[in-house]
Design an enzyme around this catalytic site. Structure first.
Site, short mmCIF file in Angstrom:
data_model
loop_
_atom_site.label_atom_id
_atom_site.label_comp_id
_atom_site.label_asym_id
_atom_site.label_seq_id
_atom_site.Cartn_x
_atom_site.Cartn_y
_atom_site.Cartn_z
N GLY A 181 0.84 -1.19 0.00
CA GLY A 181 0.00 0.00 0.00
C GLY A 181 0.87 1.23 0.00
CB CYS A 182 0.62 4.59 0.12
SG CYS A 182 0.38 4.28 -1.63
N GLY A 183 2.12 4.68 2.68
CA GLY A 183 2.16 5.15 4.05
C GLY A 183 1.77 6.61 4.08
NE ARG A 226 1.51 1.88 5.33
CZ ARG A 226 0.69 0.87 5.63
NH1 ARG A 226 1.05 -0.02 6.53
NH2 ARG A 226 -0.46 0.76 5.04
CG ASN A 230 -2.74 3.29 2.11
OD1 ASN A 230 -2.62 2.69 1.05
ND2 ASN A 230 -2.73 2.69 3.29
#
Lengths: 364, 507
Positions: free
Chosen positions: A9-11, A38, A211
């Site tokens: 995913g992303c942070g 992340r 995210n």
């Protein structure tokens, strides 16, 4: 394996000081860098409020260009349509690990009635904000290789392709001081990892980090097009920034109503509400169904006087909030918060679709 | 005159009877309303008039011995790509009678079916698919005019809605039963549609034949239609339903009015339609009070006046070349919803040439209309309902992804009730008891059984739609509506892709 979904995913991280105390970019850097897992080094960025006190009445246009020619064209367009009070190259530190960087300039501009583009002089919807939105859209749409990626007052976005640490070093983020910071660490999947596609996304005063993947992107985009927004940055998060602009600024809806448009209550819940509430939420879903953000997301968005955290309606992405005295922290992971605030007063995970809104108490 | 009825020498179907199994019970004779069978007392056997068989399979299904099979007539003309048996036989028929070729149901010819050239998306890794068996999945839909923005007042953290919302229809499934008039189909079929719509939380449409008094009780799930013939239109009728639909045209026969052969007009239908018993009910091709868009506006507002602005008023047109511009005019004229009926749309009776050659595919019309209304910034002002050849839940999902708010199903609903698509509705002899008003035949359709079958169908489609939505990572239908990112084209050329507003598969 079950935890892999989280990794891919992303942070995101952000904080606000409710009394407007300024913090160096060093702080947010620590939080976002701690969540290196992340991201994949293909995008990171920061946005901060309160960083341009000397030009706080001007729109700060951050321009990114892939060629000298594009920069010249964009600059000419800007100078033809608004008054530039000050301009400079965005200060950066060249890094060996970032060989290929775009031209990055910033222009502090104000609307000058003499320079208004022809049709705007007679337009009923003229106001300075609308005009700047038009200018941003026009540059992004018509000048190839040129992008205005930040356009608010006394705030700015700094972003690009790289890890959060690289971006922080490159943009010398520790030299800025802001009372709201948000940051993003990107693991791009759906869109090419290019500088314009990194987060935060900004339009006027609003900035957003996200995210998730917006499965409703196709209709969100077409809905925005009806109101003149053009999605040019090749990524789904852009629509959130434009929706905020449309719903909050242009249509003047209350923030919490906008959050219920993004992540509405279920019909089952609405059916049980008292009559007037039921009428309201039914109307919101009926009228703004095309603005519902469907799919997994955790977003942080900010304007000069608030920071908001919001999860999708069934909480498919992590979001943790913590408070400590006048500070409120929000991040994908608690560890990122503890990195910069080891002993918070309170830590919790907001429920699906329930916004956490923190307002600035006194503007200094 | 050796060849008085030349067409009769070339039956479409051949009835095969297994003489070993047949015990001469005569059930086939009683079941066949087209008089294919006759008992020959002298020879003690059943005579078959193959040329009368329409291929409805009623006898085959009801033969207790399973002794009957209906087959396409294997007898063939010499191969000819141009002069196929279809054209040869049609010429025989017309040379026999001098009449207009008639037919029923929708265009069956080999034209592209765009539903089959679009594929749906599903989530993998980057966004989780949602499991409708374990998570909420919402299909609720509202039909009607929406404002561009809401005005909301906030006071002490409490919101109140300032905007008054126009009347809306609330649907629990994005599917409604299309206009099929009382007369074209019988009262039992109408009862079944009305009960099913009520149970499902959706709507059925009366069609242009008025509303039988006994059905007023289902009014809150009824859309009443006003067509050019104005059959059965009066104040009580307009106020009986939840919405009003002005029928300008229908996909099966764009440019001409409805037809109900006098054979189907019995006493009850005559009362409901307000026409003499046994008379043909032929609606004028245009509304004679609508020769232009400004006239449509007057009718829309006349109907709104008549119903105190309490009901959405929509307009239905056949999908034709210029639908997008027409639809824009309709919305600006005050239509709260527009109905686009594609060239596959069914009918109880239509001239064959018109059914098979006029109109355009609904997929293209829908895509063009939705985009046009968005380009003009008026998409919010009206809902779009499409119909004409929706065969399954995947078609529904694709229609919604292209931009429809909901779909109407007519043919699929009839098939659910037992129709076998023999296309002879105009004869009034429907052996399945649906498109007939002959009391002996009509009683073959049990409204309770038919209603349950309709409910089953929509519920089944609902489950499937939820599965497809969940697969795409979406849990509310409004996020699919107009979301063309969820569609990809296969085997389409660039222009078709552009009109549909979708990317080719692989991109």
């Amino acid at each position: 394996m079950w935890w892999q979904k989280d990794i891919a995913g992303c942070g995101i991280a952000g904080f606000i000081h409710k009394k407007g105390k300024l913090f160096s970019g060093e702080v947010i850097r620590k939080a976002i860098v701690s969540m290196e897992e992340r991201g994949n080094g293909l995008g990171a960025g920061f946005a901060a409020y309160g960083i341009y006190p000397q030009y706080k009445d001007q729109y700060a246009l951050h321009v990114m260009c892939t060629s000298k020619k594009a920069l010249e064209e964009a600059e000419k367009f800007i100078k033809d349509h608004v008054e530039v009070v000050h301009q400079e190259e965005i200060p950066t530190t060249p890094l060996k690990s970032l060989p290929d960087v775009p031209y990055l300039w910033r222009y502090f501009v104000q609307v000058n009635y003499e320079k208004l583009e022809g049709t705007w002089k007679a337009r009923a919807d003229f106001d300075e904000d609308n005009y700047i939105v038009w200018l941003v859209m026009e540059v992004n749409k018509t000048i190839e290789g040129a992008y205005i990626f930040s356009s608010g007052k006394d705030m700015g976005t700094f972003k690009g392709v790289g890890t959060p640490a690289q971006m922080a070093d490159f943009y010398r983020i520790e030299e800025y001081e802001g009372y709201i910071w948000i940051a993003h660490n990107r693991f791009p999947t759906n869109t090419p990892g290019w500088w314009g596609g990194a987060h935060p996304f900004t339009l006027l005063d609003w900035s957003i980090v996200h995210n998730g993947e917006i499965s409703s992107y196709g209709i969100n985009k077409r809905y925005l097009e009806m109101f003149g927004y053009v999605c040019t940055l090749l990524t789904d998060t852009e629509v959130v920034a434009y929706l905020l602009d449309l719903l909050l600024r242009r249509q003047k809806l209350p923030l919490r109503a906008v959050c219920s448009i993004f992540a509405p209550p279920l019909w089952d819940e609405i059916d049980w509400m008292p009559e007037d509430e039921k009428r309201l939420y039914t109307a919101l879903r009926m009228v703004y169904g095309s603005a519902l953000l469907n799919g997994p997301f955790a977003i942080l968005f900010a304007s000069h006087n608030r920071l908001v955290g919001l999860n999708d309606r069934i909480k498919l992405r992590p979001l943790v909030v913590a408070t400590k005295d006048e500070m409120v922290f929000m991040a994908s992971e608690e560890s990122a918060i503890r990195e910069i605030c080891p002993f918070p007063d309170k830590v919790w995970a907001p429920k699906a679709g329930e916004p956490v809104v923190v307002e600035l108490e006194a503007t200094t | 005159m050796a060849f008085k009825k030349l067409a009769e020498y070339y039956p479409d179907f051949i009835v095969e009877r297994d003489e070993k199994e047949c015990n001469l019970c005569g059930r086939c004779i009683r079941e066949c309303s087209y008089e294919v069978y006759e008992y020959d007392e002298k020879k003690k056997r059943i005579i078959t008039h193959h040329e009368r068989c329409v291929g409805c399979h009623r006898c085959e299904v009801f033969c207790p011995q399973r002794a009957i099979v209906i087959r396409r007539n294997p007898s063939q003309f010499r191969e000819n790509e141009l002069w196929t048996p279809w054209y040869i036989k049609n010429i025989y028929k017309q040379a026999d009678t001098g009449g207009v070729l008639l037919t029923g149901m929708g265009n069956p010819q080999r034209y592209p079916i765009y539903w089959d050239k679009m594929l749906l998306d599903a989530s993998q890794v980057t966004n989780p698919s949602i499991d409708p068996l374990r998570e909420p999945m919402e299909l609720r839909t509202f039909i009607g005019r929406k404002p561009d923005a809401l005005e909301i007042e906030e006071k002490d953290g409490h919101f109140s809605l300032k905007t008054k919302i126009s009347p809306q229809l609330q649907l629990e499934y994005p599917i409604m039963f299309a206009a099929m008039s009382y007369g074209a189909i019988n009262l039992n079929a109408h009862i079944a549609l009305a009960r099913a719509a009520t149970e499902l939380g959706i709507y059925y449409n009366t069609g242009e034949g008025g509303l039988h008094r006994s059905l007023y009780q289902y009014g809150k799930n009824t859309i009443v239609q006003v067509a050019s013939g104005r059959f059965g239109v009066h104040t009580d009728y307009l106020n009986a339903g939840a919405a009003i639909e002005i029928k300008i045209g229908q996909g099966a026969k764009p440019g001409i009015g409805g037809h109900l052969p006098g054979e189907k007009v019995n006493a009850e239908i005559s009362i409901t339609r307000m026409i003499p018993e046994g008379s043909d009910a032929l609606s004028p091709a245009p509304h004679h009070d609508i020769y232009s868009i400004e006239d449509l506006r007057q009718l829309i507002f006349a109907l709104k006046e008549a119903t105190n602005y309490e009901k959405p008023v929509g307009v239905k047109i056949a999908a034709v070349h210029n639908s997008a511009a027409i639809a824009s005019g309709m919305v600006r004229a005050g239509a709260d919803f527009i109905v686009l009926d594609g060239f596959r749309g069914g009918t109880g009776a239509a001239p064959t040439m018109i059914r098979d050659n006029v109109g355009i595919p609904i997929e293209l019309a829908l895509a063009a209309v939705d985009q046009r209304l968005r380009d003009e910034g008026i998409r919010n002002q009206a809902s779009i309902i499409v119909s004409g050849g929706i065969r399954c839940s995947a078609d529904v999902v694709k229609a919604i992804a292209l931009g429809a708010d909901a779909v109407y199903i007519g043919t699929a609903a009839l098939i659910a009730m037992g129709c076998t698509m023999c296309q002879r509705c105009y004869r009034g002899k429907c052996a399945w008891g649906i498109a007939t008003n002959d009391p002996k035949l009509a009683k073959r359709l049990d409204p309770d059984v038919a209603a349950q079958r309709l409910i089953n169908l929509i519920k089944g489609w609902g489950h499937e739609i939820k599965e497809m939505l969940g697969g795409m990572g979406i849990n509310a239908l409004e996020s699919l509506r107009g979301n063309r990112e969820k569609l990809r084209g296969v085997g389409l050329n660039e222009v078709e892709l552009e009109i549909l507003g979708i990317k080719p598969a692989g991109r």
